[in-house]
Design a protein around this motif. Structure first.
Motif, short mmCIF file in Angstrom:
data_model
loop_
_atom_site.label_atom_id
_atom_site.label_comp_id
_atom_site.label_asym_id
_atom_site.label_seq_id
_atom_site.Cartn_x
_atom_site.Cartn_y
_atom_site.Cartn_z
N ASN A 145 0.84 -1.19 0.00
CA ASN A 145 0.00 0.00 0.00
C ASN A 145 0.88 1.25 0.00
O ASN A 145 1.72 1.43 0.88
CB ASN A 145 -0.91 -0.01 1.23
CG ASN A 145 -1.88 1.15 1.24
OD1 ASN A 145 -2.24 1.69 0.20
ND2 ASN A 145 -2.30 1.56 2.43
N GLY A 146 0.72 2.10 -1.01
CA GLY A 146 1.53 3.32 -1.12
C GLY A 146 2.83 3.15 -1.88
O GLY A 146 3.54 4.13 -2.13
N ALA A 147 3.17 1.92 -2.26
CA ALA A 147 4.46 1.65 -2.90
C ALA A 147 4.50 2.04 -4.37
O ALA A 147 5.58 2.29 -4.91
CB ALA A 147 4.82 0.17 -2.75
N THR A 148 3.35 2.08 -5.01
CA THR A 148 3.33 2.39 -6.44
C THR A 148 3.97 3.75 -6.71
O THR A 148 4.84 3.88 -7.58
CB THR A 148 1.88 2.38 -6.98
OG1 THR A 148 1.32 1.08 -6.76
CG2 THR A 148 1.85 2.71 -8.45
N GLU A 149 3.55 4.76 -5.98
CA GLU A 149 4.12 6.10 -6.17
C GLU A 149 5.59 6.14 -5.78
O GLU A 149 6.42 6.72 -6.49
CB GLU A 149 3.34 7.13 -5.37
CG GLU A 149 3.86 8.55 -5.56
CD GLU A 149 3.05 9.59 -4.78
OE1 GLU A 149 3.44 10.78 -4.82
OE2 GLU A 149 2.06 9.21 -4.13
N LYS A 150 5.94 5.52 -4.67
CA LYS A 150 7.32 5.53 -4.20
C LYS A 150 8.27 4.90 -5.23
O LYS A 150 9.40 5.36 -5.42
CB LYS A 150 7.45 4.78 -2.88
CG LYS A 150 6.79 5.46 -1.69
CD LYS A 150 6.95 4.61 -0.43
CE LYS A 150 6.31 5.26 0.78
NZ LYS A 150 6.46 4.41 2.00
N SER A 151 7.82 3.84 -5.88
CA SER A 151 8.69 3.11 -6.81
C SER A 151 9.06 3.92 -8.05
O SER A 151 10.03 3.60 -8.74
CB SER A 151 8.04 1.79 -7.22
OG SER A 151 6.93 2.00 -8.08
N GLN A 152 8.30 4.98 -8.32
CA GLN A 152 8.61 5.82 -9.48
C GLN A 152 9.97 6.51 -9.34
O GLN A 152 10.53 6.99 -10.34
CB GLN A 152 7.52 6.89 -9.66
CG GLN A 152 6.10 6.36 -9.75
CD GLN A 152 5.87 5.41 -10.90
OE1 GLN A 152 6.25 5.70 -12.03
NE2 GLN A 152 5.25 4.28 -10.62
N TYR A 153 10.50 6.55 -8.13
CA TYR A 153 11.75 7.25 -7.87
C TYR A 153 12.96 6.32 -7.77
O TYR A 153 14.07 6.77 -7.50
CB TYR A 153 11.63 8.08 -6.59
CG TYR A 153 10.56 9.15 -6.69
CD1 TYR A 153 10.84 10.38 -7.28
CD2 TYR A 153 9.27 8.91 -6.24
CE1 TYR A 153 9.85 11.36 -7.39
CE2 TYR A 153 8.28 9.88 -6.35
CZ TYR A 153 8.57 11.10 -6.93
OH TYR A 153 7.59 12.05 -7.05
N PHE A 154 12.74 5.02 -7.99
CA PHE A 154 13.87 4.08 -7.97
C PHE A 154 14.97 4.54 -8.93
O PHE A 154 16.15 4.61 -8.57
CB PHE A 154 13.41 2.68 -8.39
CG PHE A 154 12.90 1.82 -7.27
CD1 PHE A 154 13.49 1.82 -6.02
CD2 PHE A 154 11.81 0.97 -7.48
CE1 PHE A 154 13.02 1.01 -4.99
CE2 PHE A 154 11.33 0.15 -6.47
CZ PHE A 154 11.94 0.17 -5.22
N HIS A 155 14.60 4.81 -10.17
CA HIS A 155 15.58 5.14 -11.20
C HIS A 155 16.48 6.29 -10.78
O HIS A 155 17.70 6.20 -10.83
CB HIS A 155 14.84 5.48 -12.51
CG HIS A 155 15.75 5.92 -13.62
ND1 HIS A 155 15.32 6.71 -14.65
CD2 HIS A 155 17.07 5.69 -13.85
CE1 HIS A 155 16.33 6.93 -15.49
NE2 HIS A 155 17.40 6.33 -15.03
N GLN A 156 15.86 7.38 -10.35
CA GLN A 156 16.61 8.59 -9.99
C GLN A 156 17.63 8.32 -8.88
O GLN A 156 18.82 8.64 -9.02
CB GLN A 156 15.64 9.68 -9.55
CG GLN A 156 16.30 10.91 -8.96
CD GLN A 156 15.29 11.86 -8.34
OE1 GLN A 156 14.10 11.83 -8.68
NE2 GLN A 156 15.74 12.69 -7.41
N HIS A 157 17.18 7.72 -7.79
CA HIS A 157 18.06 7.56 -6.64
C HIS A 157 19.10 6.46 -6.86
O HIS A 157 20.25 6.58 -6.41
CB HIS A 157 17.23 7.27 -5.39
CG HIS A 157 16.33 8.41 -5.00
ND1 HIS A 157 16.80 9.68 -4.77
CD2 HIS A 157 14.97 8.47 -4.83
CE1 HIS A 157 15.79 10.48 -4.46
NE2 HIS A 157 14.68 9.77 -4.49
N TYR A 158 18.73 5.40 -7.56
CA TYR A 158 19.70 4.34 -7.83
C TYR A 158 20.78 4.81 -8.78
O TYR A 158 21.96 4.46 -8.64
CB TYR A 158 19.00 3.09 -8.39
CG TYR A 158 18.37 2.21 -7.35
CD1 TYR A 158 17.45 2.71 -6.43
CD2 TYR A 158 18.68 0.86 -7.26
CE1 TYR A 158 16.86 1.91 -5.47
CE2 TYR A 158 18.09 0.04 -6.30
CZ TYR A 158 17.18 0.58 -5.42
OH TYR A 158 16.60 -0.23 -4.46
N GLN A 159 20.41 5.59 -9.76
CA GLN A 159 21.41 6.11 -10.69
C GLN A 159 22.40 7.02 -9.96
O GLN A 159 23.61 6.98 -10.24
CB GLN A 159 20.74 6.87 -11.84
CG GLN A 159 21.71 7.25 -12.94
CD GLN A 159 21.01 7.69 -14.20
OE1 GLN A 159 19.96 8.34 -14.15
NE2 GLN A 159 21.57 7.34 -15.35
#
Length: 206
Positions: A145-159
């Protein structure tokens, strides 16, 4: 010959979106091994529920940082370490986001560069940002619950983390998406897409 250790969670382990586990030939590390050829050895060390650095109160032994050094010595010497973790960090009860997941991956990177008891050389690293989570369904819905929006930022922070630590980087969200069956896990097509993308990156380095 290169030994390649795939350190991940259920997306690496091979969870079927509708339940169960894919047979070996349908899991992306095994597909990768077939693409690379028998002269290389790809090890699937995925574990459902594994996090980057968090202890899960409901699942024992899922802290990825705790077991990484043992894994590198167990399967060593490891030439390439592929880390794809962070999806489980977004479970509701951890109350963290993609930034914290990326910082957890950074701790794994640091751990992989530490001296080990066997004198093995440190592996080269490929960090994979997990795919964006779709609308979780079924048993996944409450946990994520709530993870869909959070996961949109994986790319930015992992890069950011991989650039700072001089690692190879792959944004899986740019090439695939999870199955709509549960919104989290990979179907057979996504496993093939991921294996092919990793192959294209690693082939020039082996």
């Amino acid at each position: 010959m290169a030994t390649i250790l795939c350190y991940g969670d259920s997306l690496t382990w091979g969870s079927v979106p509708s339940g169960g586990r894919f047979p070996p030939h349908l899991r992306w590390p095994n597909i990768l091994n077939k693409l690379l050829g028998s002269e290389h050895h790809v090890i699937n060390f995925g574990l459902p529920g594994r996090t980057t650095i968090w202890n899960d109160p409901f699942l024992e032994g899922r802290n990825g940082l705790t077991y990484l050094q043992a894994a590198l010595e167990t399967f060593g010497p490891v030439d390439w370490l592929i880390i794809m973790l962070g999806t489980n960090d977004l479970k509701r009860h951890f109350n963290v986001g993609a930034f914290e997941a990326a910082k957890g991956v950074e701790k794994l990177i640091e751990k992989s560069k530490m001296p080990n008891g066997q004198g093995f050389a440190n592996p080269q690293l490929l960090i994979i940002a997990p795919p964006n989570i779709l609308s979780p369904t079924g048993a996944m819905a409450e946990s994520f619950n709530g993870a869909t929006e959070k996961s949109q930022y994986f790319h930015q922070h992992y890069q950011d983390i991989t650039t700072q630590n001089h690692c190879l980087f792959l944004n899986s969200a740019g090439i695939l998406q999870p199955s709509e069956v549960d919104g989290v896990h990979l179907d057979t097509k996504a496993n093939e897409q991921l294996a092919d993308a990793v192959y294209q990156l690693l082939a020039v380095h082996l």
